[in-house]
Design an enzyme around this catalytic site. Structure first.
Site, PDB file in Angstrom:
ATOM      1  N   SER A   1      30.782  25.664  47.560  1.00  0.00           N
ATOM      2  CA  SER A   1      30.079  26.569  46.657  1.00  0.00           C
ATOM      3  C   SER A   1      28.578  26.487  46.836  1.00  0.00           C
ATOM      4  O   SER A   1      27.874  27.457  46.587  1.00  0.00           O
ATOM      5  CB  SER A   1      30.381  26.207  45.204  1.00  0.00           C
ATOM      6  OG  SER A   1      31.747  26.229  44.976  1.00  0.00           O
TER       7      SER A   1
ATOM      8  N   HIS B   1      32.995  31.686  52.029  1.00  0.00           N
ATOM      9  CA  HIS B   1      33.049  31.344  50.602  1.00  0.00           C
ATOM     10  C   HIS B   1      33.806  32.402  49.808  1.00  0.00           C
ATOM     11  O   HIS B   1      33.324  33.528  49.656  1.00  0.00           O
ATOM     12  CB  HIS B   1      31.606  31.179  50.073  1.00  0.00           C
ATOM     13  CG  HIS B   1      31.541  30.736  48.653  1.00  0.00           C
ATOM     14  ND1 HIS B   1      30.542  31.114  47.799  1.00  0.00           N
ATOM     15  CD2 HIS B   1      32.370  29.938  47.927  1.00  0.00           C
ATOM     16  CE1 HIS B   1      30.756  30.569  46.614  1.00  0.00           C
ATOM     17  NE2 HIS B   1      31.846  29.860  46.663  1.00  0.00           N
TER      18      HIS B   1
ATOM     19  N   GLU C   1      31.401  35.446  50.922  1.00  0.00           N
ATOM     20  CA  GLU C   1      30.067  35.181  51.478  1.00  0.00           C
ATOM     21  C   GLU C   1      30.255  34.436  52.805  1.00  0.00           C
ATOM     22  O   GLU C   1      30.899  33.389  52.836  1.00  0.00           O
ATOM     23  CB  GLU C   1      29.232  34.332  50.506  1.00  0.00           C
ATOM     24  CG  GLU C   1      28.803  35.100  49.266  1.00  0.00           C
ATOM     25  CD  GLU C   1      28.072  34.236  48.241  1.00  0.00           C
ATOM     26  OE1 GLU C   1      27.147  34.742  47.581  1.00  0.00           O
ATOM     27  OE2 GLU C   1      28.421  33.047  48.075  1.00  0.00           O
TER      28      GLU C   1
ATOM     29  N   ASN D   1      26.390  32.317  43.407  1.00  0.00           N
ATOM     30  CA  ASN D   1      26.241  31.144  42.534  1.00  0.00           C
ATOM     31  C   ASN D   1      24.786  30.914  42.131  1.00  0.00           C
ATOM     32  O   ASN D   1      24.520  30.394  41.041  1.00  0.00           O
ATOM     33  CB  ASN D   1      26.835  29.906  43.191  1.00  0.00           C
ATOM     34  CG  ASN D   1      28.363  29.957  43.184  1.00  0.00           C
ATOM     35  OD1 ASN D   1      28.953  30.769  42.474  1.00  0.00           O
ATOM     36  ND2 ASN D   1      28.990  29.111  43.969  1.00  0.00           N
TER      37      ASN D   1
HETATM   38  N1  3HC Z   1      45.120  33.420  39.787  1.00  0.00           N
HETATM   39  C1  3HC Z   1      45.726  34.371  40.526  1.00  0.00           C
HETATM   40  N2  3HC Z   1      45.815  35.663  40.174  1.00  0.00           N
HETATM   41  C2  3HC Z   1      45.277  36.000  38.985  1.00  0.00           C
HETATM   42  C3  3HC Z   1      44.642  35.078  38.148  1.00  0.00           C
HETATM   43  C4  3HC Z   1      44.567  33.725  38.592  1.00  0.00           C
HETATM   44  N3  3HC Z   1      43.948  32.764  37.891  1.00  0.00           N
HETATM   45  N4  3HC Z   1      44.201  35.705  37.045  1.00  0.00           N
HETATM   46  C5  3HC Z   1      44.562  36.994  37.184  1.00  0.00           C
HETATM   47  N5  3HC Z   1      45.207  37.168  38.342  1.00  0.00           N
HETATM   48  C6  3HC Z   1      45.739  38.415  38.872  1.00  0.00           C
HETATM   49  C7  3HC Z   1      46.843  38.934  37.988  1.00  0.00           C
HETATM   50  O1  3HC Z   1      48.115  38.422  38.386  1.00  0.00           O
HETATM   51  C8  3HC Z   1      46.749  40.419  38.240  1.00  0.00           C
HETATM   52  O2  3HC Z   1      47.397  40.732  39.464  1.00  0.00           O
HETATM   53  P1  3HC Z   1      48.219  42.109  39.612  1.00  0.00           P
HETATM   54  O3  3HC Z   1      47.203  43.198  39.485  1.00  0.00           O
HETATM   55  O4  3HC Z   1      48.830  42.005  40.987  1.00  0.00           O
HETATM   56  O5  3HC Z   1      49.214  42.113  38.506  1.00  0.00           O
HETATM   57  C9  3HC Z   1      45.246  40.669  38.458  1.00  0.00           C
HETATM   58  O6  3HC Z   1      44.702  39.394  38.788  1.00  0.00           O
HETATM   59  C10 3HC Z   1      44.574  41.182  37.207  1.00  0.00           C
HETATM   60  O7  3HC Z   1      44.849  40.243  36.177  1.00  0.00           O
HETATM   61  P2  3HC Z   1      44.979  40.610  34.634  1.00  0.00           P
HETATM   62  O8  3HC Z   1      45.389  42.056  34.504  1.00  0.00           O
HETATM   63  O9  3HC Z   1      45.823  39.580  33.969  1.00  0.00           O
HETATM   64  O10 3HC Z   1      43.541  40.337  34.042  1.00  0.00           O
HETATM   65  P3  3HC Z   1      42.172  40.995  34.385  1.00  0.00           P
HETATM   66  O11 3HC Z   1      42.289  42.421  34.774  1.00  0.00           O
HETATM   67  O12 3HC Z   1      41.302  40.592  33.253  1.00  0.00           O
HETATM   68  O13 3HC Z   1      41.682  40.214  35.680  1.00  0.00           O
HETATM   69  C11 3HC Z   1      40.388  38.444  36.566  1.00  0.00           C
HETATM   70  C12 3HC Z   1      41.609  38.801  35.711  1.00  0.00           C
HETATM   71  C13 3HC Z   1      40.573  39.006  37.978  1.00  0.00           C
HETATM   72  C14 3HC Z   1      40.333  36.923  36.618  1.00  0.00           C
HETATM   73  C15 3HC Z   1      39.113  39.076  35.882  1.00  0.00           C
HETATM   74  O14 3HC Z   1      39.051  38.618  34.546  1.00  0.00           O
HETATM   75  C16 3HC Z   1      37.835  38.721  36.573  1.00  0.00           C
HETATM   76  O15 3HC Z   1      37.445  39.364  37.536  1.00  0.00           O
HETATM   77  N6  3HC Z   1      37.142  37.685  36.064  1.00  0.00           N
HETATM   78  C17 3HC Z   1      35.864  37.221  36.651  1.00  0.00           C
HETATM   79  C18 3HC Z   1      36.165  36.268  37.777  1.00  0.00           C
HETATM   80  C19 3HC Z   1      34.911  35.806  38.435  1.00  0.00           C
HETATM   81  O16 3HC Z   1      33.774  36.076  38.041  1.00  0.00           O
HETATM   82  N7  3HC Z   1      35.102  35.014  39.501  1.00  0.00           N
HETATM   83  C20 3HC Z   1      33.988  34.401  40.225  1.00  0.00           C
HETATM   84  C21 3HC Z   1      33.788  33.003  39.744  1.00  0.00           C
HETATM   85  S1  3HC Z   1      32.531  32.159  40.638  1.00  0.00           S
HETATM   86  C22 3HC Z   1      33.298  31.516  41.953  1.00  0.00           C
HETATM   87  O17 3HC Z   1      34.486  31.586  42.122  1.00  0.00           O
HETATM   88  C23 3HC Z   1      32.425  30.827  42.948  1.00  0.00           C
HETATM   89  C24 3HC Z   1      32.896  29.426  43.243  1.00  0.00           C
HETATM   90  O18 3HC Z   1      32.014  28.884  44.212  1.00  0.00           O
HETATM   91  C25 3HC Z   1      32.916  28.534  42.035  1.00  0.00           C
END
Ligand code: 3HC
Length: 269
Positions: A106, A127, A139, A177
């Site tokens: 990250s 990434h 990334e 990030n």
């Molecule tokens: N793992 C796997 N799949 C997941 C999941 C998880 N934890 N959470 C949700 N999903 C899948 C669901 O199964 C669903 O799939 P489908 O369309 O095939 O049925 C799809 O994602 C949409 O899920 P939901 O309808 O239940 O819920 P949302 O529409 O609210 O989407 C989300 C969930 C995609 C997690 C959305 O809330 C989101 O985009 N959140 C922000 C995530 C974000 O900002 N990520 C970046 C974090 S920073 C990072 O990762 C950097 C690293 O270096 C730390």
């Protein structure tokens, strides 16, 4: 993250080998992918035949030598520089000479990892974002010594996985990030100051900014230990007080509250 990436890779038509520390954890990661495919077949997102064909291209193992013939290896171990350096050196010893070794770190400088290998021109950052199966961005991180061929291959790989690659230089936090974590950190500081309840801060950022998740739900998804490590790396690189981790975040990690991964974070799971 590792199983999410492997899931994406086999869905994109590639052969994948998923390496984990023990046979138990390797088995659990394979089972997580199978469960995800079962959910997708139940929702008619893919056919059972297709799921079986994709799973037949997945090999789960706890033997690092099983990676010897891979063209591209992506490490996704814990965000701890010593551990990552050890893993990268072991990969360098085992993988074929022309393989690309990528890291999903990250924030750590990719150059530190690249220079620990005999092939720094073939080491880059790839990434992914949480959850890796869903988030479109990748990334691609470019060090001072990486070859153009490596960056082109990494970019083609990301496109083949139906992702949106962006190229970024090797600077802590890359793009996302560096922008996201000051925001998440400041949300924890607002909570510490008693400005609002965590549920209300989450509601505010969803309703007021159109974010899919509020900051506390997102911190729990990313993992509080990972978030702390990211903020520490950003602070080490820039010495900007805005990156200094909030006290509450540090205390929660010490208390073993890591987020969704162990069921206890800002929320309970
Ligand atoms: N793992 C796997 N799949 C997941 C999941 C998880 N934890 N959470 C949700 N999903 C899948 C669901 O199964 C669903 O799939 P489908 O369309 O095939 O049925 C799809 O994602 C949409 O899920 P939901 O309808 O239940 O819920 P949302 O529409 O609210 O989407 C989300 C969930 C995609 C997690 C959305 O809330 C989101 O985009 N959140 C922000 C995530 C974000 O900002 N990520 C970046 C974090 S920073 C990072 O990762 C950097 C690293 O270096 C730390």
């Amino acid at each position: 993250m590792g199983s999410g990436i492997a899931e994406t890779v086999i869905e994109s038509g590639f052969q994948a080998t998923l390496l984990s520390r023990t046979s138990e954890t390797a088995h659990a990661m394979g089972e997580a992918i199978k469960s995800s495919f079962e959910r997708k077949t139940a929702k008619e997102r893919k056919t059972v035949i297709r799921a079986e064909e994709e799973l037949s291209r997945l090999n789960v193992t706890n033997q690092i030598t099983d990676l010897a013939d891979c063209d591209l290896v992506i490490e996704t171990v814990v965000e701890d520089l010593e551990v990552k350096l050890r893993v990268i050196k072991n990969l360098d010893a085992v993988c074929k000479a022309d393989a690309i070794i990528a890291t999903n770190t990250s924030t750590f400088p990719i150059i530190d990892l690249a220079m620990a290998t005999q092939r720094p021109d073939k080491v880059c950052g790839i990434h992914f974002f949480n959850p890796a199966q869903v988030m479109k961005l990748i990334e691609i991180v470019k060090t001072l010594v990486v070859s153009e061929e490596t960056i082109q291959t990494a970019t083609s790989f990301a496109l083949s996985c139906n992702k949106e690659p962006v190229i970024v230089k090797d600077q802590a936090g890359f793009i996302v990030n560096a922008l996201l974590f000051p925001y998440l950190n400041n949300a924890v500081k607002l909570l510490e100051q008693g400005v609002a309840a965590k549920e209300d801060i989450d509601t505010a950022m969803k309703g007021g900014c159109g974010f899919p998740m509020g900051p506390f739900a997102l911190l729990d998804l990313v993992g509080l230990d990972t978030a702390l490590s990211i903020l520490n790396s950003l602070y080490d690189e820039f010495k900007d007080p805005n990156f200094a981790p909030a006290m509450l975040l540090k205390r929660m990690v010490t208390a073993g509250m890591l987020g969704r991964k162990n069921g206890f974070g800002f929320y309970s799971y």
